[in-house]
Design a protein around this motif. Structure first.
Motif, PDB file in Angstrom:
ATOM      1  N   LYS A 484      -0.997  13.083  -4.888  1.00  0.00           N
ATOM      2  CA  LYS A 484      -0.906  13.117  -6.342  1.00  0.00           C
ATOM      3  C   LYS A 484      -1.761  14.232  -6.942  1.00  0.00           C
ATOM      4  O   LYS A 484      -1.375  14.907  -7.864  1.00  0.00           O
ATOM      5  N   SER A 485      -2.948  14.389  -6.389  1.00  0.00           N
ATOM      6  CA  SER A 485      -3.815  15.467  -6.892  1.00  0.00           C
ATOM      7  C   SER A 485      -4.817  15.855  -5.819  1.00  0.00           C
ATOM      8  O   SER A 485      -5.053  15.091  -4.874  1.00  0.00           O
ATOM      9  N   LEU A 486      -5.386  17.044  -5.991  1.00  0.00           N
ATOM     10  CA  LEU A 486      -6.384  17.541  -5.030  1.00  0.00           C
ATOM     11  C   LEU A 486      -7.679  17.835  -5.780  1.00  0.00           C
ATOM     12  O   LEU A 486      -7.642  18.287  -6.921  1.00  0.00           O
ATOM     13  N   THR A 487      -8.796  17.531  -5.148  1.00  0.00           N
ATOM     14  CA  THR A 487     -10.080  17.945  -5.711  1.00  0.00           C
ATOM     15  C   THR A 487     -10.820  18.665  -4.590  1.00  0.00           C
ATOM     16  O   THR A 487     -10.320  18.715  -3.459  1.00  0.00           O
ATOM     17  N   ASN A 488     -12.004  19.168  -4.888  1.00  0.00           N
ATOM     18  CA  ASN A 488     -12.752  19.890  -3.849  1.00  0.00           C
ATOM     19  C   ASN A 488     -13.104  18.978  -2.688  1.00  0.00           C
ATOM     20  O   ASN A 488     -13.317  19.420  -1.570  1.00  0.00           O
ATOM     21  N   PHE A 489     -13.211  17.668  -2.977  1.00  0.00           N
ATOM     22  CA  PHE A 489     -13.690  16.773  -1.918  1.00  0.00           C
ATOM     23  C   PHE A 489     -12.593  15.938  -1.271  1.00  0.00           C
ATOM     24  O   PHE A 489     -12.871  15.146  -0.384  1.00  0.00           O
ATOM     25  N   GLY A 490     -11.363  16.104  -1.644  1.00  0.00           N
ATOM     26  CA  GLY A 490     -10.310  15.362  -0.961  1.00  0.00           C
ATOM     27  C   GLY A 490      -8.992  15.360  -1.691  1.00  0.00           C
ATOM     28  O   GLY A 490      -8.809  16.061  -2.676  1.00  0.00           O
ATOM     29  N   ALA A 491      -8.062  14.534  -1.149  1.00  0.00           N
ATOM     30  CA  ALA A 491      -6.718  14.453  -1.743  1.00  0.00           C
ATOM     31  C   ALA A 491      -6.449  13.015  -2.158  1.00  0.00           C
ATOM     32  O   ALA A 491      -6.719  12.089  -1.387  1.00  0.00           O
ATOM     33  N   PHE A 492      -5.951  12.831  -3.387  1.00  0.00           N
ATOM     34  CA  PHE A 492      -5.585  11.494  -3.850  1.00  0.00           C
ATOM     35  C   PHE A 492      -4.110  11.250  -3.531  1.00  0.00           C
ATOM     36  O   PHE A 492      -3.267  12.113  -3.793  1.00  0.00           O
ATOM     37  N   VAL A 493      -3.864  10.072  -2.949  1.00  0.00           N
ATOM     38  CA  VAL A 493      -2.505   9.771  -2.493  1.00  0.00           C
ATOM     39  C   VAL A 493      -2.020   8.500  -3.201  1.00  0.00           C
ATOM     40  O   VAL A 493      -2.730   7.488  -3.242  1.00  0.00           O
ATOM     41  N   ASP A 494      -0.827   8.566  -3.758  1.00  0.00           N
ATOM     42  CA  ASP A 494      -0.226   7.396  -4.402  1.00  0.00           C
ATOM     43  C   ASP A 494       0.473   6.577  -3.320  1.00  0.00           C
ATOM     44  O   ASP A 494       1.412   7.050  -2.677  1.00  0.00           O
ATOM     45  N   LEU A 495      -0.024   5.345  -3.154  1.00  0.00           N
ATOM     46  CA  LEU A 495       0.544   4.506  -2.093  1.00  0.00           C
ATOM     47  C   LEU A 495       1.614   3.567  -2.665  1.00  0.00           C
ATOM     48  O   LEU A 495       1.969   2.590  -2.041  1.00  0.00           O
ATOM     49  N   GLY A 496       2.063   3.865  -3.876  1.00  0.00           N
ATOM     50  CA  GLY A 496       3.069   3.001  -4.516  1.00  0.00           C
ATOM     51  C   GLY A 496       2.377   2.135  -5.550  1.00  0.00           C
ATOM     52  O   GLY A 496       2.319   0.917  -5.385  1.00  0.00           O
ATOM     53  N   GLY A 497       1.835   2.787  -6.575  1.00  0.00           N
ATOM     54  CA  GLY A 497       1.156   2.044  -7.638  1.00  0.00           C
ATOM     55  C   GLY A 497      -0.351   2.042  -7.471  1.00  0.00           C
ATOM     56  O   GLY A 497      -1.076   1.741  -8.405  1.00  0.00           O
ATOM     57  N   VAL A 498      -0.842   2.319  -6.307  1.00  0.00           N
ATOM     58  CA  VAL A 498      -2.287   2.320  -6.052  1.00  0.00           C
ATOM     59  C   VAL A 498      -2.645   3.651  -5.392  1.00  0.00           C
ATOM     60  O   VAL A 498      -1.906   4.135  -4.538  1.00  0.00           O
ATOM     61  N   ASP A 499      -3.775   4.213  -5.829  1.00  0.00           N
ATOM     62  CA  ASP A 499      -4.183   5.494  -5.243  1.00  0.00           C
ATOM     63  C   ASP A 499      -5.296   5.313  -4.228  1.00  0.00           C
ATOM     64  O   ASP A 499      -6.220   4.521  -4.441  1.00  0.00           O
ATOM     65  N   GLY A 500      -5.200   6.035  -3.138  1.00  0.00           N
ATOM     66  CA  GLY A 500      -6.283   6.077  -2.166  1.00  0.00           C
ATOM     67  C   GLY A 500      -6.709   7.519  -2.009  1.00  0.00           C
ATOM     68  O   GLY A 500      -6.010   8.428  -2.454  1.00  0.00           O
ATOM     69  N   MET A 501      -7.882   7.707  -1.381  1.00  0.00           N
ATOM     70  CA  MET A 501      -8.320   9.080  -1.214  1.00  0.00           C
ATOM     71  C   MET A 501      -8.544   9.436   0.257  1.00  0.00           C
ATOM     72  O   MET A 501      -9.140   8.655   0.995  1.00  0.00           O
ATOM     73  N   ILE A 502      -8.013  10.595   0.645  1.00  0.00           N
ATOM     74  CA  ILE A 502      -8.318  11.122   1.982  1.00  0.00           C
ATOM     75  C   ILE A 502      -9.463  12.092   1.768  1.00  0.00           C
ATOM     76  O   ILE A 502      -9.302  13.108   1.073  1.00  0.00           O
ATOM     77  N   HIS A 503     -10.620  11.768   2.325  1.00  0.00           N
ATOM     78  CA  HIS A 503     -11.761  12.670   2.176  1.00  0.00           C
ATOM     79  C   HIS A 503     -11.462  13.960   2.943  1.00  0.00           C
ATOM     80  O   HIS A 503     -10.736  13.934   3.939  1.00  0.00           O
ATOM     81  N   ILE A 504     -12.014  15.062   2.461  1.00  0.00           N
ATOM     82  CA  ILE A 504     -11.711  16.367   3.077  1.00  0.00           C
ATOM     83  C   ILE A 504     -11.999  16.366   4.590  1.00  0.00           C
ATOM     84  O   ILE A 504     -11.261  16.956   5.372  1.00  0.00           O
ATOM     85  N   SER A 505     -13.042  15.611   4.990  1.00  0.00           N
ATOM     86  CA  SER A 505     -13.385  15.580   6.413  1.00  0.00           C
ATOM     87  C   SER A 505     -12.344  14.804   7.217  1.00  0.00           C
ATOM     88  O   SER A 505     -12.314  14.870   8.436  1.00  0.00           O
ATOM     89  N   GLU A 506     -11.520  14.008   6.518  1.00  0.00           N
ATOM     90  CA  GLU A 506     -10.507  13.209   7.192  1.00  0.00           C
ATOM     91  C   GLU A 506      -9.153  13.900   7.245  1.00  0.00           C
ATOM     92  O   GLU A 506      -8.199  13.375   7.805  1.00  0.00           O
ATOM     93  N   LEU A 507      -9.085  15.061   6.601  1.00  0.00           N
ATOM     94  CA  LEU A 507      -7.780  15.719   6.525  1.00  0.00           C
ATOM     95  C   LEU A 507      -7.391  16.405   7.821  1.00  0.00           C
ATOM     96  O   LEU A 507      -6.230  16.477   8.178  1.00  0.00           O
ATOM     97  N   SER A 508      -8.398  16.924   8.506  1.00  0.00           N
ATOM     98  CA  SER A 508      -8.078  17.668   9.715  1.00  0.00           C
ATOM     99  C   SER A 508      -9.252  17.584  10.682  1.00  0.00           C
ATOM    100  O   SER A 508     -10.395  17.408  10.274  1.00  0.00           O
TER     101      SER A 508
END
Ligand code: F3S
Length: 662
Positions: A484-508
């Motif tokens: 849904k959106s990106l910030t310097n510290f991670g990516a926000f993901v819409d899981l179907g009505g609820v947002d979770g965040m993948i921290h940048i260290s968890e992306l790769s």
């Protein structure tokens, strides 16, 4: 006749006028002038100044020799000011004093160790200019929702010293909500109301006027932020049109009241042109609706009949109404949706209730309307739906400035842009032709006005989806979501009505500087729940797959003793770091770089070199790998020495002479 009302303070603000006057003054004195970007977001004014000789340049370096460069009222980033000075350019600073005040706040916040929180549009030049003056940490928030997200992801803001301010043209009502939240939640926040009075006044007047009028016209540049905000404010109250020129004025039905306002960057001459055009339309033209209304006056409009459809053509539907005259419904009287065909609305044998529009005894015909009967019934349904809060369904038949028109039971329901989508700012074009669910939030039967909200239904559905999600969710559970959106510290993901965040260290598993290196907004991603906090509603997501873990690969394929090639990626005083496989850098200690003593790693290696190394140690727990070039050199030397020492015995002597024949 259309009633026209003009907002009291429409048009140029103090800062805009000051900036334009500064350019005009240079031109009046016969001097050469350039402006860094268009002086205001108003294409016609810019063209006028260009015609007088003021050039618009993209960067200070493009300033024509001898010209004075005018910095616009939004202000510019600090780097640009420095560039202007470094180039030795003559310049006129037209930055509005109100914007300058925010520059000072940003600088002081950094100097005092406070976090600077700015509310505004991150892409707007004013905001980019302000944040360039921040000497410490800062965040830019676009509104209340983003503020709530920020407070979740940065809980330190609740207690840390914070200085908050707003872009001068920020939406007053949104700002009030944000300021209230800050005062409630952040214990150490200094909140400065920096919204410009000129902006606030125009917004308030526009709101009052929109509440009194049936339609609003906002005059101003399409890329002007303050004009866009006026349009949004008005669109919450009634159908609103944003126009840049008088010839973009739409046709208004007789009897409507039309309010006119203008952005702070709109010159008085353009407003006058719009008013003159409206006056002209009123005095000389009868628009289509007026003509229609007049023609209807002569009709017998109060009689309803029942009929049976007996024939359908592309332009009319023929109906038997049990009289000697032949009944027909013109295509335009079938439905309020101009895109439907007669055969989509009725079929032969259908029984319908109709309104008599006109009886022509000479020709023996009766003109009928289905659309008007549907509309009459529609008002009852709409009124009831508003009282009960019922959800209605309809089709979006038009995207207008400031919102969309949804057709329900032959009635046009206006849905303002702010009520058309789940979050503000989403584009509306994709709604065209879609079936939507909505609620009625306002009905005025006398003024034939119904206002709806799609957002209210979407929010409710989202809430239901959230409740269901929290009932079922568990750590480790896999989901497919949308970024849904990106910030310097991670990516926000819409899981179907609820947002979770993948921290940048968890992306790769590899080092990533910004989440955009791995994902982009709109991507569909497979994630799993790493952690949950039901109280704060925070969900942290995992995105890296364990099987891609480079440490697993290293353990499996690169045991201690492996000789491989590695690329030097960094240098320190005590050694060089080299990439063994993507995601794992090993250390070649300074003592292991060469087979002789060296002063510093740079004596032998440089970043980018590809070298042959031996893995001498792997610490899987601490994620450390030791590499050595020296061991390989020594081994090579030992082999060479051994070869040299054994040469006499093993030496093969090749003779050029032919062997003796036996
Ligand atoms: Fe200045 Fe306010 Fe106009 S900040 S530029 S006077 S809108």
């Amino acid at each position: 006749m259309v009633t026209v009302k003009l907002a009291k303070t429409a048009g140029f603000c103090f800062g805009a006028k000051r900036a334009v006057d500064m350019v005009q003054a240079l031109l009046d004195r016969g001097e050469r002038a350039a402006t860094l970007g268009p002086i205001l977001h108003n294409a016609r004014l810019v063209a006028h100044l260009e015609a007088r000789g003021a050039r618009v340049v993209e960067s200070p370096a493009q300033t024509p020799p001898g010209a004075a460069l005018v910095l616009r009222s939004h202000g510019v980033p600090r780097e640009i000011e420095e560039e202007v000075r470094a180039l030795g350019l003559r310049y006129v600073d037209a930055t509005c004093p109100n914007v300058k005040k925010i520059h000072v706040l940003a600088r002081e916040a950094g100097a005092q160790g406070r976090i600077f929180l700015l509310f505004g549009d991150p892409g707007h030049p004013e905001v980019r200019g302000i944040v360039s003056h921040c000497a410490g940490p800062y965040f830019v928030c676009e509104g209340e929702e983003e503020l709530q997200d920020l407070l979740k992801t940065h809980p330190e803001l609740r207690t840390a010293p914070v200085t908050a301010a707003a872009q001068t043209t920020f939406h007053k009502i949104y700002w009030q909500k944000c300021a209230e939240t800050l005062k409630k939640v952040c214990t150490n926040a200094a909140v400065f109301d920096t919204i410009c009075n000129a902006t606030a006044k125009r917004q308030k007047e526009a709101l009052d006027l929109a509440r009194q009028c049936d339609r609003m016209v906002v005059v101003g540049g399409r890329d002007s932020s303050n004009t866009a905000k006026l349009r949004d404010i008005c669109a919450e109250e009634c159908e609103t049109y944003l126009i840049e020129r008088a010839d973009e004025l739409p046709a208004f039905s007789a009897g409507l009241s039309v309010g006119i306002t203008a952005g702070a960057s709109t010159p008085a001459s353009i407003i006058k042109e719009v008013l003159d055009t409206m006056a002209e339309i009123n005095s000389t033209e009868q628009n289509f609706e007026e003509m229609l209304e007049e023609s209807l006056k002569s009709m017998n409009t109060d009689e309803k009949v029942h009929g049976v459809v007996v024939g359908i053509s592309p332009t009319e539907v023929y109906v038997d109404v049990g009289r000697k005259q032949a009944g027909f419904i013109p295509a335009a009287e079938l439905s309020s949706d101009p895109s439907v065909k007669p055969e989509d609305v009725l079929k032969i044998g259908d029984e319908v209730e109709l309104l008599i529009m006109k009886t022509n005894d000479q020709e023996g015909t009766i003109m009928l309307s289905k659309r008007r009967v549907d509309a009459m019934k529609g008002w009852d349904v709409i009124q009831e739906a508003q009282e009960n809060g019922d959800i209605l369904e309809g089709k979006v038949i038009e995207v207008v400035k400031g919102g969309v028109i949804v057709l329900h039971n032959a009635l046009r329901v206006f849905v303002p842009a702010s009520q058309a989508t789940a979050t503000r700012g989403e584009e509306l074009e994709s709604l065209q032709g879609k079936e939507v669910r909505f609620r009625i939030i306002e009905v005025n039967r006398q003024r034939h006005r119904a206002v709806g909200s799609i957002r209210s239904v979407l929010r409710e559905e989202r809430k239901a989806a959230q409740e269901k999600f929290w009932e079922q969710v568990e750590e480790g559970q896999a989901y497919t979501g949308k970024v849904k959106s990106l910030t310097n510290f991670g990516a926000f993901v819409d899981l179907g009505g609820v947002d979770g965040m993948i921290h940048i260290s968890e992306l790769s598993w590899n080092r990533v500087k910004h989440p955009s290196e791995v994902v982009k907004v709109g991507d569909t991603v497979d994630v799993y729940v790493k952690g949950l906090d039901k109280e704060t509603g925070k969900i942290s997501l995992g995105y890296r797959r364990p099987e891609d873990n480079p440490w697993v690969k290293l353990e499996r394929e690169y045991p201690v003793g492996t000789v491989c090639e590695a690329k030097v990626v960094g240098m320190t005083a005590f050694g060089a770091f080299a990439s063994v496989i993507p995601g794992i850098d090993g250390l070649i200690h300074i003592s292991q770089i060469a087979d002789h003593r060296i002063e510093k790693p740079q004596d032998v290696l440089k970043v980018g070199d590809v070298v042959k190394v031996k893995i001498t140690d792997v610490d899987l727990e601490r994620h450390r790998v030791s590499l050595s070039i020296r061991v390989l050199l020594e081994e090579e030397q030992a082999e060479a020495d051994a070869a040299a020492a054994g040469a006499p015995e093993n030496e093969t002597v090749y003779s050029t002479e032919a062997p003796e024949e036996e």
